[in-house]
Design a protein around this motif. Structure first.
Motif: not given
Length: 1019
Positions: A867-872, A1-7
């Motif tokens: 998984d957005i990273d894979a979809l792109v 699952m796509y997640k934005i990286h932590k700051y």
């Protein structure tokens, strides 16, 4: 699952690693197109994506992890870059991100070794009170930070880069955590501060919470009578003497002030309408985002609107709207400046430079004078192939180079950040090495040199040093004036601020051979010689430059004396047909005293006013005496059918006790264009006036058959509640030419009890094509009779399969219809072949029970993880994606000429959103709702309800845009509850209804929806 990286990882890295990583970045010799999506995000590859104008070099000054999400930028006199970070922007829309609970930061970045790259970083301030700040300016030891609801002033007394105090300058500004709030401050050549705010800002309160009153006694509150929507301001440095310089903007991001006192800004449209614009701000003007009189949306039908939506968007056909300098199509306009330094190539000197993140470009607008105003041509400075390049600010350094801050994200602001860890700063100059100019700004000699700088801090400190010298500054000012150009303009402002020399410098400017200085002289006199202003204006009332006379006309706006009226009349006589800038300047100058000023003009021209210039002045003025003259223009045999809509629209802006009688008389007029004249007259008549007399009503009814199918015809039927017109209404629903008008007519038809006509038609042997259109016209009809009719026809199976599907869609477009449709699903009555259509409609219902349970009536996995990273990284089939688009998207969105105008238009979505953001918007629609498209559920006193987004609010009603594209005005007295929805009107879970392959193909097709950037000038 796509997640934005932590700051939070930033705090764990050693400073040496941070800074060395930036120093190692060099332009890579790579084929950018061959990179994967993940590789494109790498700052090492950033420069490979860039196309840079001839004569310029672009270098990467800083990038993540040194900074993240820069929203605005300032550069101090030392050449250091100050950045507002926005990592907490719209944090509620990204619940799976781990944020730094200490709040956002103001950073200071510096290049200490002169290699053109930042190698040190300081945190000047961090706190939740500056989360997602949208403006910063450094002025000596003062740092002004704009962050709704407050404007904060930090003071660093001892120069240790740690604030010693923090004060509130303004408070109560709305638009908190929103990019339509307050924006950056600018120090002008006159020593005053300028700033603006978007249409969510609404008001200004002082630090104690009191509404700020401007210098003319008006409260600065968009809900008050004087101002509305976004505003531009000017004030003294201490916050006193606030002026509203213009209003009725949507979301201007920054103001730019040139050395002569001219004002410039960009403004964003309602997303998707290709109406973004550049404004030359004529002071005290109305800029047309909402209807000036009713405060209704530009989508509300009005007489004389432009057929082109980008122009209709700004009410450009209305008398009293300042024209746009340039309309730039789609986009997300941000930071802007006027470049008056000398390091960049000559062609960019004295030209606007603008950050346009929506198109991944930094542009220059090459200005040309057009009468009393301007036009412009677009010249790209930096254009990126990386659709994550989001330049949001441009700032000039002490050496004259241009710095560009890059939000760097898959989308552009709005309601969602796709990423919170990345951000970049670029430097644009003829050469790569960065060597900030160093001057001693505390001496007259150093300040005289610094006054020429476009760096705001250098200019500010220089200005104050020379200003403090008073008369002792004159030798320096004399030398600067001899240089000409902007040096002369800046020196003239300073000279005029010397109390004993004010008149000398104003007279010098007004008598100059160059019109730029004469126009500046008028501005100087308005500011510094209010008591003797009329005398100065006499000197320029017959000036040969329309640019100078424009300023003179505006200067009359708040005088209201007989002498001012005479000067206005002289200026009006110099008006040349077709110069809308000059005409609106005359309007601005006379609007506060229309009868006095217009009478003076009428006395000068006498009966010889019926010429093209005279007719324009009559059209624009608010004077009561202009009403019968406007009627005379319409009765004139030479009037054209193209002029009539504009003329009749002008009646809305004029008051005269005889106005309705004059309009009524048109219904009996014998004229070559009598049919058109009667049509427009009917539309302008007031309902209360008509209801006073049966004869008046009969006069209108006599006209109706001849104007059937026009907006004015429908307006009259609605105003007068003519329930004997159902046959005509039905005929327009079936055979009308204007789809929007047909939908409006369908609503009136059912409200007036004419549903039986539609039912009979659907059961007749009329062609299916006609029935399909009629069902489409019912998309947003909430009337119970319409709901029952649709339900009955769905169950009867008497309609063909396509017609039944269209009926299901129509039923699912209203709250009442959704209740009925859901009941059919629950009871097992809905045919299997229509369940998918029904579920797609019900998934976005305001009713939580319906939206939560709708998908259980479909087969398939509604909880699949994507998984957005894979979809792109996948390539889809755009041709097949277009078919998917037709299935899922056209019911709510327009692309080109296809679709329904409900959600944001998608004609240029491929330019505005990256592939990653497209996936995110479809999968998580509630995390990124476009501003202005937030959903509301309206519950009426009679138990009925409606769902949609609010187009406009007035004192008496709200206008709701509902699914299917229909809009409805709902009186506030009829509303029991108006509640904001906590999710998007766009279908939640849409990505789980289609297959993953279909989703990939859909996004591939959406990426092809791009408007040619070269075709931008729409004026």
């Amino acid at each position: 699952m796509y997640k934005i990286h932590k700051y939070s990882f930033l705090a764990l890295l050693l400073p040496a690693i941070l800074f060395n990583s930036c120093n190692e970045i060099t332009p890579p010799a790579v084929d950018y197109a061959s990179l994967s999506e993940a590789e494109k995000r790498n700052p090492d590859n950033a420069l490979a994506s860039m196309e840079v104008a001839d004569g310029l070099q672009l270098s990467l000054f800083a990038s993540e992890p040194m900074l993240a999400n820069p929203t605005n930028m300032a550069i101090d006199a030392k050449g250091r870059i100050w950045i507002c970070e926005g990592t907490n922007y719209r944090s509620f829309a990204n619940p799976d991100i781990s944020y730094d609970n200490k709040g956002d930061r103001i950073l200071i970045l510096e290049d200490t070794d002169g290699d053109g790259k930042a190698d040190t970083q300081k945190v000047f301030y961090q706190g939740q009170d500056i989360n997602a700040a949208l403006g910063i300016v450094v002025l000596g030891n003062k740092i002004i930070v704009s962050d709704s609801p407050n404007v904060l002033v930090f003071t660093d007394e001892d120069g240790d880069d740690v604030p010693d105090s923090k004060d509130v300058l303004f408070s109560g500004i709305k638009g908190v955590d929103h990019d339509h709030g307050v924006h950056a401050f600018v120090f002008g050549p006159d020593g005053r501060l300028y700033f603006n705010q978007g249409n969510m800002g609404e008001r200004l309160l002082d630090k104690d919470g009191n509404t700020v009153v401007d210098i003319y006694g008006n409260k600065i509150d968009a809900e008050g009578p004087e101002y509305q929507e976004g505003m531009a301001f000017r004030m003294e440095e201490d916050g006193s003497d606030v002026e509203v310089l213009g209003d009725n903007f949507r979301n201007p991001y920054e103001l730019a002030v040139d050395s002569y006192g001219g004002l410039w800004q960009s403004d964003n449209d309602d997303d998707g309408n290709r109406g973004t614009r550049i404004n030359f701000v004529m002071e005290y003007g109305n800029y047309g985002y909402k209807d000036l009189l009713t405060r209704q949306s530009w989508r509300e039908r009005r007489t004389g609107w432009n057929d082109e939506i980008p122009k209709r968007h700004w009410h450009l056909n209305d008398p009293g709207t300042v024209p746009n300098l340039l309309q730039t199509g789609s986009g997300s306009p941000c930071g802007i400046l006027i470049y008056e330094d000398n390091l960049l190539p000559q062609k960019y000197h004295n030209q606007l430079i603008h950050a346009e993140p929506g198109h991944n470009v930094v542009r220059s607008y090459i200005l040309d004078k057009e009468g009393a105003g301007y036009g412009a041509k677009i010249q790209n400075l930096v254009k990126s192939k990386d659709d994550w390049f989001r330049p949001d600010d441009v700032t000039v350094a002490p050496d004259g180079s241009l710095f560009i801050s890059d939000w760097y994200d898959g989308g552009v602001g709005g309601h969602k950040a796709e990423d919170i860890e990345r951000g970049r700063i670029y430097r644009l100059a003829p050469e790569e090495n960065y060597k900030p100019t160093k001057l001693n700004l505390t001496t007259g000699e150093g300040a005289a040199k610094g006054l020429l700088s476009d760096n705001m801090d250098v200019f500010y400190q220089s200005w104050h040093t020379l200003h403090a010298l008073g008369e002792k500054a004159e030798p320096f000012l004399t030398d600067l004036i001899a240089k000409g150009g902007t040096a002369k303009a800046r020196a003239l402002w300073l000279g005029a601020k010397i109390p004993s020399k004010t008149n000398d410098y104003i007279q010098s400017a007004l008598s100059d051979t160059d019109e730029k200085y004469r126009a500046q002289g008028v501005r100087m006199a308005r500011y510094l010689a209010k008591g003797t202003l009329e005398g100065y204006l006499e000197n320029v009332a017959k000036d040969n430059s329309p640019q100078v006379r424009r300023e003179a006309a505006i200067a009359l706006a708040h005088l209201g004396t007989p002498k001012a009226a005479e000067l206005w009349a002289t200026l009006a006589q110099a008006y040349e047909v077709g110069d809308r800038w000059y005409l609106e300047a005359l309007g601005i100058g006379s609007d506060n005293y229309p009868n006095l000023y217009f009478k003076a003009w009428k006395n000068k021209v006498g009966t010889d006013w019926m010429n093209e210039s005279g007719k324009d002045i009559v059209w624009r003025t608010r004077a009561s005496e202009s009403v019968p003259m406007l009627a005379e223009m319409i009765r004139n045999d030479e009037v054209s059918d193209k002029e009539l809509p504009s003329y009749f629209r002008a009646f809305n802006f004029k008051e005269n006790p005889e106005k309705n009688e004059i309009l009524l008389a048109f219904l009996k007029l014998n004229h070559p264009l009598s049919q058109e004249i009667k049509r427009y007259a009917v539309g302008q008549l007031d309902a209360d006036f008509l209801k006073e007399s049966r004869q008046n009503i009969r006069s209108v009814k006599t006209v109706l058959p001849n104007i059937k199918g026009t907006p004015e015809w429908l307006m009259a039927i609605k105003k007068l509640n003519f329930k004997d017109q159902n046959e005509a209404l039905f005929d327009v629903v079936v055979n009308g030419k204007d789809e929007t008008l047909r939908k409006e007519t369908a609503t009136v038809l059912f409200d007036f009890g004419g549903g039986k006509l539609v039912d009979s038609y659907l059961k007749s042997d009329a062609p299916d094509a006609g029935k399909m259109e009629v069902l489409g016209m019912m998309n947003s009809v909430r009337n119970p009779e319409a709901i029952a009719l649709l339900s009955e026809n769905i169950l009867s199976k008497s309609l063909s399969l396509p017609l039944t599907q269209r009926a299901v869609e129509a039923l699912g477009n209203t709250g009442e219809g959704q209740q009925a449709l859901y009941a059919l699903l629950e009871e097992g009555k809905l045919p299997q072949e229509h369940k998918t259509t029904a579920v797609l409609k019900l998934m976005n219902s305001w009713d939580q029970e319906i939206s939560a349970n709708a998908t259980k009536y479909l087969n398939g996995d509604s909880d699949q993880e994507l998984d957005i990273d894979a979809l792109v990284e996948r390539n889809g089939d755009a041709a097949h994606g277009k078919k998917i688009y037709s299935t899922y998207c056209v019911a709510c969105h327009v692309s080109g000429k296809e679709g329904v105008e409900f959600g944001p238009a998608l004609s240029d979505i491929g330019n505005k959103l990256s592939k990653q953001f497209l996936y995110s918007s479809i999968i998580y629609p509630s995390a990124g709702i476009n501003f202005g498209y937030e959903g509301y559920n309206v519950k009426m006193n009679d138990g009925s309800s409606a769902t949609g987004y609010i187009l406009s609010r007035t004192e008496d009603a709200v206008t709701l845009k509902m699914m299917g594209g229909t809009q409805k005005e709902i009186p506030l007295a009829d509303i029991e509850n108006l509640a904001a929805m906590d999710k998007s009107l766009m279908t939640e879970g849409l990505a789980n209804v289609m297959s993953e392959d279909d989703l990939v193909d859909l996004v591939e097709y959406l990426g092809t929806l791009k408007v040619d950037e070269e075709i931008l000038a729409l004026n």
